[in-house]
Scaffold this active site. Sequence first.
Site, PDB file in Angstrom:
ATOM      1  N   ARG A   1       0.839  -1.214   0.000  1.00 14.14           N
ATOM      2  CA  ARG A   1       0.000   0.000   0.000  1.00 14.14           C
ATOM      3  C   ARG A   1       0.866   1.253   0.000  1.00 14.14           C
ATOM      4  O   ARG A   1       1.939   1.283   0.608  1.00 14.14           O
ATOM      5  CB  ARG A   1      -0.894   0.008   1.235  1.00 14.14           C
ATOM      6  CG  ARG A   1      -1.933  -1.098   1.213  1.00 14.14           C
ATOM      7  CD  ARG A   1      -2.920  -1.016   2.324  1.00 14.14           C
ATOM      8  NE  ARG A   1      -2.276  -0.912   3.630  1.00 14.14           N
ATOM      9  CZ  ARG A   1      -2.914  -0.411   4.696  1.00 14.14           C
ATOM     10  NH1 ARG A   1      -4.144   0.044   4.573  1.00 14.14           N
ATOM     11  NH2 ARG A   1      -2.298  -0.334   5.844  1.00 14.14           N
TER      12      ARG A   1
ATOM     13  N   SER B   1       8.397  -4.975   6.026  1.00 12.41           N
ATOM     14  CA  SER B   1       8.112  -6.037   7.010  1.00 12.41           C
ATOM     15  C   SER B   1       8.989  -7.255   6.853  1.00 12.41           C
ATOM     16  O   SER B   1       8.507  -8.379   6.611  1.00 12.41           O
ATOM     17  CB  SER B   1       6.645  -6.410   6.903  1.00 12.41           C
ATOM     18  OG  SER B   1       5.868  -5.237   6.875  1.00 12.41           O
TER      19      SER B   1
ATOM     20  N   ASP C   1       6.712  -3.680  10.270  1.00 14.45           N
ATOM     21  CA  ASP C   1       5.247  -3.533  10.403  1.00 14.45           C
ATOM     22  C   ASP C   1       4.799  -3.695  11.843  1.00 14.45           C
ATOM     23  O   ASP C   1       3.818  -3.086  12.272  1.00 14.45           O
ATOM     24  CB  ASP C   1       4.491  -4.495   9.475  1.00 14.45           C
ATOM     25  CG  ASP C   1       4.918  -5.936   9.642  1.00 14.45           C
ATOM     26  OD1 ASP C   1       4.307  -6.799   9.007  1.00 14.45           O
ATOM     27  OD2 ASP C   1       5.892  -6.196  10.391  1.00 14.45           O
TER      28      ASP C   1
HETATM   29  C1  0WK Z   1      -1.397  -4.748   7.774  1.00 15.64           C
HETATM   30  C2  0WK Z   1      -0.213  -3.833   8.036  1.00 15.64           C
HETATM   31  C3  0WK Z   1       1.004  -4.358   7.352  1.00 15.64           C
HETATM   32  C4  0WK Z   1       1.239  -5.770   7.796  1.00 15.64           C
HETATM   33  C5  0WK Z   1       0.042  -6.577   7.536  1.00 15.64           C
HETATM   34  C6  0WK Z   1       0.238  -7.969   8.036  1.00 15.64           C
HETATM   35  O1  0WK Z   1      -0.471  -2.557   7.571  1.00 15.64           O
HETATM   36  O2  0WK Z   1       2.102  -3.573   7.632  1.00 15.64           O
HETATM   37  O3  0WK Z   1       2.371  -6.276   7.135  1.00 15.64           O
HETATM   38  O4  0WK Z   1      -1.077  -6.032   8.180  1.00 15.64           O
HETATM   39  O5  0WK Z   1      -0.884  -8.697   7.762  1.00 15.64           O
HETATM   40  P1  0WK Z   1      -1.096  -9.541   6.434  1.00 15.64           P
HETATM   41  O6  0WK Z   1      -1.457  -8.573   5.395  1.00 15.64           O
HETATM   42  O7  0WK Z   1       0.202 -10.247   6.185  1.00 15.64           O
HETATM   43  O8  0WK Z   1      -2.181 -10.474   6.758  1.00 15.64           O
HETATM   44  C1  BGC Z   2       9.099 -10.796   8.908  1.00 19.46           C
HETATM   45  C2  BGC Z   2       8.872  -9.686   9.910  1.00 19.46           C
HETATM   46  C3  BGC Z   2       7.447  -9.181   9.806  1.00 19.46           C
HETATM   47  C4  BGC Z   2       6.490 -10.319   9.902  1.00 19.46           C
HETATM   48  C5  BGC Z   2       5.063  -9.892   9.797  1.00 19.46           C
HETATM   49  C6  BGC Z   2       8.027 -11.842   9.046  1.00 19.46           C
HETATM   50  O1  BGC Z   2       8.178 -12.786   8.034  1.00 19.46           O
HETATM   51  O2  BGC Z   2      10.347 -11.365   9.105  1.00 19.46           O
HETATM   52  O3  BGC Z   2       9.754  -8.663   9.713  1.00 19.46           O
HETATM   53  O4  BGC Z   2       7.246  -8.305  10.854  1.00 19.46           O
HETATM   54  O5  BGC Z   2       6.742 -11.269   8.901  1.00 19.46           O
HETATM   55  O6  BGC Z   2       4.771  -9.324   8.598  1.00 19.46           O
END
Ligand code: 0WK
Ligand code: BGC
Length: 922
Positions: free
Chosen positions: A547, A608, A662
């Site tokens: 994003r 992240s 993140d």
């Molecule tokens: C939303 C956050 C982002 C993070 C994500 C993790 O803004 O920084 O990496 O959540 O959740 P996912 O999208 O991997 O389920």
């Molecule tokens: C990364 C982290 C991150 C996490 C959640 C992991 O795979 O090593 O830096 O915070 O995922 O997104």
Amino acid sequence: MDTIAPSGLQPEERASSCLQEDVPSDSSELVQKCLQQFKVTRKQLQQIQVSLLRSMEQALMEQNNPAPAVRMLPTYVGSTPHGTEQGDFLVLELGATGASLRVLWVTLTGTEEHRVEPRSQEFVIPQEVVLGSGQQLFDFAACCLSEFLDAHPVGNQDLKLGFSFSFPCHQTGLDKSTLISWTKGFKCSGVEGHDVVQLLRDAIQRQGTYNIDVVAVVNDTVGTMMGCELGAGPCEVGLIVDTGTNACYMEEARHVAALDEDRGRTCVSIEWGSFNDDGALGPVMTIFDHALDYESLNPGAQRFEKMIGGLYLGELVRLVLAHLAQHGVLFGGCTSPALLSRGSILLEHVVEMEDPFTGAAHVHAVLQDLDLSPQASDAELVQHVCAAVCTRAAQLCAAALAAVLSRLQHSREQQTLQVAVATGGQVFEVHPRFRSILKEMVMLLVPECDVSFIPAVDGGGQGVAMVTAVAARLAAHRHLLEETLAPFQLNCQQLIVVQAQMREAMIRGLQGEASSLRMLPTYVRATPDGSERGDFLALDLGGTNFRVLLVRVAKGSVQITNQVYSIPECVAQGSGQELFDHIVDCIVDFQQRQGLSGQSLPLGFTFSFPCKQLGLDQGILLNWTKGFNASGCEGQDVVCLLREAIGRRQAVELNVVAIVNDTVGTMMSCGYDDPHCEMGLIVGTGTNACYMEELRNVASVAGDSGYMCINMEWGAFGDDGSLSMLSTCFDASVDQASINPGKQRFEKMISGMYLGEIVRHILLHLTSLGVLFQGQQTQCLQTRDIFKTKFLSEIESDSLALRQVRAILEDLGLTLTSDDALMVLEVCQAVSRRAAQLCGAGVAAVVEKIRENRGLEELTVSVGVDGTLYKLHPHFSSLVSATVRKLAPHCTVTFLQSEDGSGKGAALVTAVACRLAQTTRV
Ligand code: 0WK
Ligand code: BGC
Ligand code: BGC
């Protein structure tokens, strides 16, 4: 016959008292009047048929107002026999044939041709046991089982038992059944409302001579239906007329409200013995029926059964004969104590007296046994009475069966119906005319139905063995399922070990010693204090979506505009240059859309992945995770890589101020509203946590006072093997198949990128064991990542009926039964539960560290959380909280779900950096 005697009158006197109605003076008229009462018109039979059908459909839909007259009890038998069932089974039959039980040893050969005659033994149950305590009854049954096995040694093979229990029960599984009420002269205490399988298991345990595994309980009608010869095609109705009467049939599962099914058929025990719709039954109930009911063990109950069941036919005949004798019509007006005592005329007497050839002779014999001296004319009259009582019984039974056949037509939306009805029970077997009267009347009442009547094999013993075979197979499958999922059931002790190991790894990581937790300083030293102001660009890379955000921070408000862009796998796993050029393309696209082109706003970059930060705007990528693998990035400062990409793009100017993880972005974002927020947690594609650590504990950063936010990178916890005691072969398969085997072990047990794959590997394993999908390995289940983690969230949602679980799996191309769907649900629950518990153990380790850092008895702290799995899974968050409460009882932990993601956090970190930079510049 049962022995209730309230209010001083002898039963017989009371019985005859209720027969005291206006008695015509002419004897033949009296006889006609008596016999006339047993005549049931076709119209009355049709009314019974219609009323019973209405009650059946009401009960199926669980409409309880008014209470349906029949129960319609699901039996958990979902299919008629395939005939492939094999094995040796013990069968215990209790309650079908009055005060006796039968033990059988049935061998199923799996082929129709080759049938093995079962061995069986009958045991008479003493009356004091039939009316005694439940323990007595079940101990008696266990004793009979031992006696049978002593007499019929079967070697030391597994003893799997099917329990045919012929009473109304609420079944909640093939081996779980609660007695609703006794019928047919049984009245043992302490059984109604209890699980009769458990009572039998307890008794067998008390007996202690044989290790018998009770794997199924079935109603006798079900055993009869399942046991019928397959020649004519499977029977779909089971009909019993023995001491009691009842029927079962195969109903469309979607019509049974009590079951959460939308496919296939299921066997329903009607329990029509309790049919008592006065409207339909009232007109055909005679004074003798009322007298019999009044004196029975269960007055007012089983009214219909008391007009049909073999336990009552003899008594009805006796009441009529006593009535006629007392009115001088029979036996010269003489009675005898025997004639006036209940139960003195049994079914076999009636059958003998009705015998077309020897009946008359038997009448004399029976009456003499009753100390009566019958006159010549009496025999014929007695036979008429027998015939009247039994004819009515057969006709009433026909009306009930006609209702079942009409129901089958309704539920299958068929005009005509061809169906086989399995029949069982003494009345069928011994009464000379019952079956033919029944057939005849059924054809009159439902002429459009082509019904074949198939006598049950071994009185249903074979059928019970078949259900037992199915139950044994399902029980074996359940055992294999529980065995497979056992390693996923973490107990408190194991979680305490994980918490302690994480704690040690944190300390070693902070001190720069070897640890699977890198404990990376983030150079974020404070959470926002609300004084931040300005417009900031933020990037959010590493989650499900990439994003670009514009964050406007004003007094008391933060406005966010964002745009989601995709990162194609080929870019995520291409070259670093391509990846960062793609990122800059998105930024430029966003600026154009937001009219920001040419503006160089301070930018906060949520990246992240594990980065060794040397400053707020310097982060060396240690290694990629979560399926990213762009080349030329690991070991590089990703802020530089971004700046170079900006540099490669003409006319774009961006001021990259901060790079944050993140977890940090999420903590800052939630910290903006809650100053107690000192920990950030991500459970999404990946998982990780950060928290505010005392600077004095961070060996790699100078300074002893104040705080430093530490990015734990806990995804890598256990990469040193410290989690191997919990790792299963399925975890190993997922790890082996990943692009970073041996890495991120903790993450691979918790996060969204992997849970679906763990489930898929377990399903493959269970399929290979034949436990799931009939052992059919389908292409789709072999396909990597086909079982998305979001399916776990959908499948485990409480609002989803089992049939919807099936729908999800069928969309995947799987063909499955409801049992399969239930097992898949349990696999998902086990995998997500373990993930949540491990995550909870991690959070507990961190908050306990903060509490001890501050030497506090009690700590109140908030945790900012983000991530699709945490947010969307129906139970994940509550399981994490519950685990933290257990493992960190001195910490009050509030989990704040981040609304705006970590982009806002990145902008706030940038705002703080800008404010600090300004104050230092001033
Ligand atoms: C939303 C956050 C982002 C993070 C994500 C993790 O803004 O920084 O990496 O959540 O959740 P996912 O999208 O991997 O389920
Ligand atoms: C990364 C982290 C991150 C996490 C959640 C992991 O795979 O090593 O830096 O915070 O995922 O997104
Ligand atoms: C019971 C039924 C049973 C029937 C035939 C009735 O009294 O309630 O469960 O199927 O007798 O044995």
